[in-house]
Design a protein around this motif. Structure first.
Motif, PDB file in Angstrom:
ATOM      1  N   LYS A   1       0.831  -1.203   0.000  1.00 52.05           N
ATOM      2  CA  LYS A   1       0.000   0.000   0.000  1.00 52.05           C
ATOM      3  C   LYS A   1       0.869   1.257   0.000  1.00 52.05           C
ATOM      4  O   LYS A   1       0.394   2.335  -0.325  1.00 52.05           O
ATOM      5  CB  LYS A   1      -0.907   0.015   1.234  1.00 52.05           C
ATOM      6  CG  LYS A   1      -2.017  -1.033   1.146  1.00 52.05           C
ATOM      7  CD  LYS A   1      -2.946  -0.940   2.330  1.00 52.05           C
ATOM      8  CE  LYS A   1      -3.826   0.281   2.187  1.00 52.05           C
ATOM      9  NZ  LYS A   1      -4.892   0.341   3.191  1.00 52.05           N
TER      10      LYS A   1
ATOM     11  N   THR B   1      -4.667  -1.384  -3.142  1.00 53.03           N
ATOM     12  CA  THR B   1      -5.925  -0.998  -2.510  1.00 53.03           C
ATOM     13  C   THR B   1      -6.204  -1.781  -1.226  1.00 53.03           C
ATOM     14  O   THR B   1      -7.078  -1.383  -0.449  1.00 53.03           O
ATOM     15  CB  THR B   1      -7.102  -1.180  -3.485  1.00 53.03           C
ATOM     16  OG1 THR B   1      -7.073  -2.515  -4.008  1.00 53.03           O
ATOM     17  CG2 THR B   1      -7.027  -0.181  -4.636  1.00 53.03           C
TER      18      THR B   1
ATOM     19  N   SER C   1      -4.331  -4.498   1.997  1.00 52.55           N
ATOM     20  CA  SER C   1      -3.200  -5.191   2.629  1.00 52.55           C
ATOM     21  C   SER C   1      -3.706  -6.520   3.187  1.00 52.55           C
ATOM     22  O   SER C   1      -4.912  -6.795   3.160  1.00 52.55           O
ATOM     23  CB  SER C   1      -2.643  -4.340   3.774  1.00 52.55           C
ATOM     24  OG  SER C   1      -3.589  -4.280   4.831  1.00 52.55           O
TER      25      SER C   1
ATOM     26  N   GLU D   1       0.286  -2.993   5.597  1.00 52.26           N
ATOM     27  CA  GLU D   1       0.751  -2.393   4.342  1.00 52.26           C
ATOM     28  C   GLU D   1       0.946  -3.396   3.206  1.00 52.26           C
ATOM     29  O   GLU D   1       0.679  -3.076   2.060  1.00 52.26           O
ATOM     30  CB  GLU D   1       2.093  -1.660   4.567  1.00 52.26           C
ATOM     31  CG  GLU D   1       2.043  -0.535   5.571  1.00 52.26           C
ATOM     32  CD  GLU D   1       1.281   0.689   5.080  1.00 52.26           C
ATOM     33  OE1 GLU D   1       1.167   0.881   3.857  1.00 52.26           O
ATOM     34  OE2 GLU D   1       0.784   1.437   5.931  1.00 52.26           O
TER      35      GLU D   1
END
Length: 144
Positions: free
Chosen positions: A31, A48, A50, A96
């Protein structure tokens, strides 16, 4: 015996000028928007979703060691497919990143293990496209 339908989930991501994709054991999307050249397994930024944000029903399927995981990476007219497995110890909690691995190493970023390919095998034509920050890709997770 009742066959349950495969579960499918798509994640969009973008390219970045520092994408190298020459790691021999993993593929990663993140991300994060920044990428240094040392992130040699990363194929996409600005993802878009994680690991932590995956639907709970998908996480449950990924946590089954008998699950077959198919990952499809689409960029432009190119498609690259990877086969892997679920694992009972997947926590899928990283905020992330998403990483798929050839090994059976598990950490909060791991989505699938025992994958048959890594980022070094992605066609170089796809990587050239992904080195343009305007390029968009789709990372599709299919779990049987």
């Amino acid at each position: 015996m009742v066959l349950k339908p495969a579960m499918r989930f798509e994640i969009q991501f973008s390219g970045h000028e520092n994408i190298r994709s020459n790691h021999q054991k993993t593929i990663e999307i993140t991300k994060e928007s920044h990428l240094t050249p040392s992130g040699d397994c990363i194929i996409g930024v600005n993802a878009t979703t994680s690991c932590a944000e995956l639907p709970l029903s998908l996480k449950k399927k990924l946590q089954n060691p008998n699950s077959k995981v198919t990952l499809s990476i689409k960029v432009g007219s190119y498609e690259f497919n990877v086969e892997g497995r679920g694992h009972e110890n997947l926590s899928l909690t990283h905020l992330e990143d998403i990483v798929i691995r050839k090994s059976d190493f598990v950490c909060p970023r791991t989505l699938a293990v025992k994958c048959d390919k890594a980022s070094d095998l992605i066609p170089r034509e796809m990587i050239l496209l992904l080195q343009n920050p305007k390029t968009k890709g789709i990372f599709t997770i299919i779990v049987d």
